[in-house]
Design an enzyme around this catalytic site. Structure first.
Site, PDB file in Angstrom:
ATOM      1  N   ARG A 172       0.508   3.584  -3.236  1.00 31.95           N
ATOM      2  CA  ARG A 172      -0.153   4.870  -3.008  1.00 31.95           C
ATOM      3  C   ARG A 172       0.656   6.000  -3.627  1.00 31.95           C
ATOM      4  O   ARG A 172       0.151   6.819  -4.389  1.00 31.95           O
ATOM      5  CB  ARG A 172      -0.337   5.112  -1.526  1.00 31.95           C
ATOM      6  CG  ARG A 172      -1.039   6.441  -1.234  1.00 31.95           C
ATOM      7  CD  ARG A 172      -1.150   6.712   0.243  1.00 31.95           C
ATOM      8  NE  ARG A 172      -1.883   5.640   0.928  1.00 31.95           N
ATOM      9  CZ  ARG A 172      -1.329   4.787   1.774  1.00 31.95           C
ATOM     10  NH1 ARG A 172      -0.045   4.885   2.042  1.00 31.95           N
ATOM     11  NH2 ARG A 172      -2.045   3.852   2.340  1.00 31.95           N
ATOM     12  N   ASN A 180      -0.543   8.053  -7.094  1.00 30.68           N
ATOM     13  CA  ASN A 180      -0.817   9.489  -7.052  1.00 30.68           C
ATOM     14  C   ASN A 180       0.041  10.267  -8.025  1.00 30.68           C
ATOM     15  O   ASN A 180      -0.442  11.122  -8.764  1.00 30.68           O
ATOM     16  CB  ASN A 180      -0.580  10.016  -5.632  1.00 30.68           C
ATOM     17  CG  ASN A 180      -1.829   9.935  -4.786  1.00 30.68           C
ATOM     18  OD1 ASN A 180      -2.734  10.742  -4.946  1.00 30.68           O
ATOM     19  ND2 ASN A 180      -1.896   8.931  -3.938  1.00 30.68           N
ATOM     20  N   SER A 203       0.833  -1.209   0.000  1.00 28.20           N
ATOM     21  CA  SER A 203       0.000   0.000   0.000  1.00 28.20           C
ATOM     22  C   SER A 203       0.861   1.249   0.000  1.00 28.20           C
ATOM     23  O   SER A 203       0.570   2.227  -0.691  1.00 28.20           O
ATOM     24  CB  SER A 203      -0.947  -0.018   1.200  1.00 28.20           C
ATOM     25  OG  SER A 203      -0.222   0.110   2.392  1.00 28.20           O
TER      26      SER A 203
END
Lengths: 254, 157
Positions: free
Chosen positions: A194, A198, A190
């Site tokens: 992440r 992004n 994660s």
């Protein structure tokens, strides 16, 4: 701009790294170069400030360095209640390095690849955080530290017990183990995804904006860039805070 | 978008950066920060102490001033008392001296008066005698008026 292959070609071109090697031993030279360069920038700035650090009245750059250090230190003290020589410097490194990676996103999408193109390099992807290798390198390093500290603080037996006997007690051992392994593995994945997601999306939108007619571009890229200033700091901050949280969890005995 | 050896390279770079920060960046900056914190705390404590000292000194000065005023008032009142005493004393002495001088003068006057009286009496006696002699040379017989003469002499003497 898009020379061959139209819009798709332009986008793909911008997101393809400069590589050497084959198969697994492929190296993304641009990622390696820019992250090392930005790491050097970070080290250069902070080493300079550390050498000049005095208890007297700080000047502007010293103030900036101290602000960052105190900010990270405050975050660590809020979350981690123990003594560690590693966690705070680790947090500072992650925050600054990821911020610098992300900051590359604000440089006009065609500037550096254009220069690289003039120098004969066909591909150039300047934002290291749009490379999964970079984000996972960091999150896997953090994961190694999590495992290391879990074993160091709780002992091999203690850590094994935590993996097998929580949260449902020893009777549910296989289920506990599965749950815990997923929980632990989810941390680096994660973290890495992440940041990558992004920044990849952000870069992609910059590239898409660059495809629009020149007069419309500023109207879109300007607000997006402003919004992105928030994103890049936020992502760096999230990566740092989660690292601190995971490591303090590894230090805690249940 | 494949995972490859770049990952290993990045991990090495990351490890080096963290190691460097931990070793050479974080400690000096933290040390400086702690030192400054200590300095500021020291300064604040010193300022507080100084203020307290000022208060104490002010109190002391006030007390001293009060004491000095009291002493001064005491001295003034003592001096006044002494002055009054001196005045009284000198009045007393002056009075006594005056009395003494007066007495001496009176005594002298008395004495001189006695002397004058004596001399006058003697002169009057002889004058009266001479006048009487001259009158009596003509008319009175000494033997005849002997008794009267003697009486007169006696009265004058």
């Amino acid at each position: 701009m898009a020379s061959e292959g139209g819009a798709t070609g332009y986008i793909v071109h911008h997101l393809t790294p400069l590589t050497v090697g084959e198969g697994f031993w492929t190296l993304h030279l641009d990622t390696l170069f820019f992250s090392a360069f930005l790491g050097g920038l970070f080290i250069w700035f902070f080493k300079g400030q550390a050498d000049k650090a005095t208890a007297g009245i700080p000047n502007l750059t010293q103030n900036i360095a101290e602000m960052l250090v105190e900010f990270v230190d405050g975050q660590v003290k809020d979350t981690f209640h123990g003594k560690s020589q590693l966690i705070a410097p680790l947090g500072l490194t992650i925050f600054c390095w990821v911020f610098l990676w992300n900051f590359m996103d604000l440089i006009p999408v065609d500037l550096l690849p254009g220069i690289a193109g003039l120098m004969g390099m066909e591909y150039m992807r300047v934002v290291p955080s749009t490379d999964l290798n970079a984000t996972f390198a960091m999150s896997i390093s953090v994961f190694v530290l999590i495992i290391f500290y879990s074993i160091k603080v709780k002992g091999v037996f203690g850590f094994a017990k935590e993996l097998t006997c929580t949260p449902f007690g020893p009777w549910m051992m296989p289920f506990n183990l599965l749950l815990k392994v997923v929980e632990e593995i989810a941390k680096p994945i994660s973290l890495g995804l992440r940041l990558f997601g992004n920044l990849y999306a952000g870069e992609l939108i910059f590239i898409l904006i660059a495809l629009l007619p020149p007069l419309i571009q500023p109207m879109l890229s300007f607000p997006w860039a402003i919004f992105h200033i928030l994103i890049i700091v936020l992502q760096a901050f999230i990566f740092m805070v989660l690292t601190i949280v995971y490591l303090s969890m590894a230090h805690e005995d249940h | 978008m494949s995972i490859n050896a770049t990952l290993i390279g990045q991990m090495i770079t990351f490890t080096l950066l963290v190691w460097f920060t931990m070793k050479y960046v974080w400690p000096p900056i933290m040390e400086a920060l702690e030192e400054r914190k200590a300095k500021i705390a020291e300064g604040l404590a010193a300022a507080e102490k100084g203020q307290e000292e000022i208060k104490l000194a002010e109190k002391k000065a006030k007390n001293l001033l009060k004491e000095a005023k009291e002493q001064a008032a005491e001295i003034v009142s003592m001096a006044q008392k002494r002055a009054n005493e001196v005045v009284e004393e000198s009045k007393e002495t002056a009075k006594k001296e005056g009395e003494r001088i007066l007495q001496a003068a009176e005594a002298q006057i008395e004495q001189e008066m006695q002397q004058a009286k004596e001399a006058l009496r003697k002169q009057v006696a002889s004058l009266a005698l001479r006048a009487a002699e001259q009158i009596l040379k003509e008319e009175i017989d000494k033997a005849k008026h002997k008794e009267i003469l003697e009486k007169a002499t006696e009265q004058l003497g």
